[in-house]
Design an enzyme around this catalytic site. Sequence first.
Site, short mmCIF file in Angstrom:
data_model
loop_
_atom_site.label_atom_id
_atom_site.label_comp_id
_atom_site.label_asym_id
_atom_site.label_seq_id
_atom_site.Cartn_x
_atom_site.Cartn_y
_atom_site.Cartn_z
CB CYS A 2 -0.94 0.09 1.19
SG CYS A 2 -2.10 -1.28 1.27
NE ARG A 27 4.68 1.88 -0.17
CZ ARG A 27 5.72 1.66 0.62
NH1 ARG A 27 6.93 1.89 0.16
NH2 ARG A 27 5.55 1.21 1.84
CD1 TRP A 79 -0.34 -6.41 -3.06
CD2 TRP A 79 -0.47 -6.88 -0.88
NE1 TRP A 79 -0.04 -7.75 -2.89
CE2 TRP A 79 -0.11 -8.06 -1.56
CE3 TRP A 79 -0.61 -6.93 0.51
CZ2 TRP A 79 0.11 -9.26 -0.92
CZ3 TRP A 79 -0.39 -8.13 1.16
CH2 TRP A 79 -0.03 -9.29 0.44
CG ASN A 105 1.82 0.98 4.24
OD1 ASN A 105 1.58 -0.18 3.93
ND2 ASN A 105 3.04 1.46 4.33
N GLY A 106 -0.32 -1.00 6.08
CA GLY A 106 0.09 -1.95 7.11
C GLY A 106 -1.10 -2.73 7.63
CD GLU A 481 16.33 -13.85 -8.18
OE1 GLU A 481 15.63 -14.17 -7.21
OE2 GLU A 481 16.11 -12.83 -8.85
CE LYS A 485 13.35 -12.10 -10.38
NZ LYS A 485 13.92 -11.44 -9.31
CD GLU A 488 9.09 -11.67 -8.93
OE1 GLU A 488 8.44 -11.20 -8.01
OE2 GLU A 488 10.33 -11.53 -9.02
CG HIS A 504 18.33 -37.41 -3.59
ND1 HIS A 504 18.78 -38.62 -3.12
CD2 HIS A 504 19.43 -36.70 -3.94
CE1 HIS A 504 20.11 -38.64 -3.16
NE2 HIS A 504 20.52 -37.49 -3.65
CE LYS A 598 11.23 -2.99 -6.49
NZ LYS A 598 11.89 -4.16 -7.09
#
Length: 603
Positions: A2, A27, A79, A105-106, A481, A485, A488, A504, A598
């Site tokens: 947010c 955000r 968000w 926000n939060g 990593e 990529k 997302e 395994h 983000k």
Amino acid sequence: MCGIIAYSGKGDAAILAFESLKKLEYRGYDSWGVAALLANGKKAFSVIKKVGKIGATNSEFVKQAIPEQNHMAIAHTRWATHGGVTEQNAHPHLDCRLTIAVVHNGIIENYQGIRNSLNTPGEAHEFKSQTDTEVIPHYIEHLMQKEGCDFLTAARKAAILIKGRSAFVALNSETGQMFAARKGAPLIVGIHENNSEEFFIASDLTAFLDHTNKVMYLDDNEGLSISNGKIDFFDIETGAPKQKRVVDIHWHGKANLEKEGYDHFLIKEIMEQKYTIAAAINQDDEKIQDVADAIKGAFGTFLVGCGTAGKVCMTGEYLFSKIAKKHVNSVVASEFSGYQHYLTPKTLVVAVSQSGETADVLEAIEIAKSKSAKIVSLLNVFGSTMMRVSDDFFITNAGAERAVVSTKATTAQLAVLSLLAYAAAGRLQEGKLLLMNAASSVNDMLNPRYEEHLKRLALILQDKKDIFIIGRGLNYPIALEAAIKLQETCNIHAQGFAGGELKHGPLALVGPDTPCIVLVANDDAKQDILNNASEVKARGGFIIGISPENDEVFDFWVKVPDAGNASPIVNIIPVQILAYNIALLLGRDPDYPRNLAKSVTVK
Ligand code: M6R
């Protein structure tokens, strides 16, 4: 998560808040809203709320929706945490009398209790949303109506009451006063260069950098009020006044905030790696050596981060082992509390974060500080919360990263951690040379012909359901990593593995044409990872080799420079370009992956 922006001054507040809010879209981008306080004695708000990305709307729409003069406004891009993505749940939220508007926000952990306490036989509040935020305007209203508090006192009491990491701004249409509180989530104030009565309050200073470079940082449990063009800062608990220093911010090139001719931030930021790696290693040698010595001397060093930064930490563990023969631990920040029993005042925590605002990392830092451990941060955002709570910090110099998908900040973090590992081995200059060579190889790689080659691979992979990525040693965390990529950016199920682990279990998932990206470096793991690739190929897999040399096991070869211990940096870059191009083929928005944001400021 947010983004909040508030404006108070002589300008057109709704438009200024709206335009600034666009810079905070990274955000959160589920929905957005603006509340503007109408001028000319109207004592009322004009409110807009919309589902969807704010980037899809232009200021003409806001001008038409709020044509009246207004000099104070608050705005928010969301968000979702509590309640679905609907107009009702979009901020700002108002009280029953529509005189108090709030953006937040939060998370408010105790919102349910507050909400229940506001609905008693003698007092009923009409809640219009499922959000936690809505308790704030109603609680302020309750204190003003039932307990005779003035607006600023009531807002401060609300700030004291709410639990959890958050920040909010409240605006009162009757008094024309603004209140803001920081309780664990960032809030930064910008003052106009030529007008000391014009203020911006935002979750991130990029929101208002077009207007001013002069900022003041709120610390946790600090609040501010704006009345009649005058700003005051105070401690939330006691109300005692606080003095704030005005800081001139010049590090953040404004141009860096725009797409500069590229279609998306993501590809622009991938291309910027032509020079950001060189910028990242441009650190103070003495400071690098001091921190490397501290890592060597610490009684336990923990590299802590989340998501991509977490994978960088994991790579750091391998870098320190291989280069400096030093054991360091990498820990996913959200799991750090499980390690608190090992922390002493001699422990060193190295926090790695692009934004410097990630809640899980901040929490890990708090835990470490409670045990008197030392904190060094590797950050991309100057002035961020982590920078301010750390004992020391490095800025990774990648410039503003706007795409939710991290690229240039990642390679910059890898470069700084590599420098530290070389310094810990007493070989800083050798490390610098290696990284300078890697930076110039990346510069050569990032050309249109290279992208064309990866576009051909994107065409092959676009309709695959699953993609495996394998690596060993330094390139095992990079396989993880690479998977992030692809997940997302393309929403494809991609999974990274240590090459040796396939047999395994995961090998059972390989069938005809299952794509497997193999990350190869010219190091002592090379033959083993090629053997693992053969094992996949023998079961029908389609092998994509990212490697300095071609090999008969590869069905598709992507050449990367032979970068020695900098192979994690060069090997991730083709995956970034690939993910971008698959996303385009699939019609995804490369800058704003679904369900993500983000800056992850909730736990
Ligand atoms: O700002 P931070 O580096 O602390 O963010 C950590 C993660 O949220 C971030 O790396 C995330 O995984 C990215 N979307 C990855 O591209």
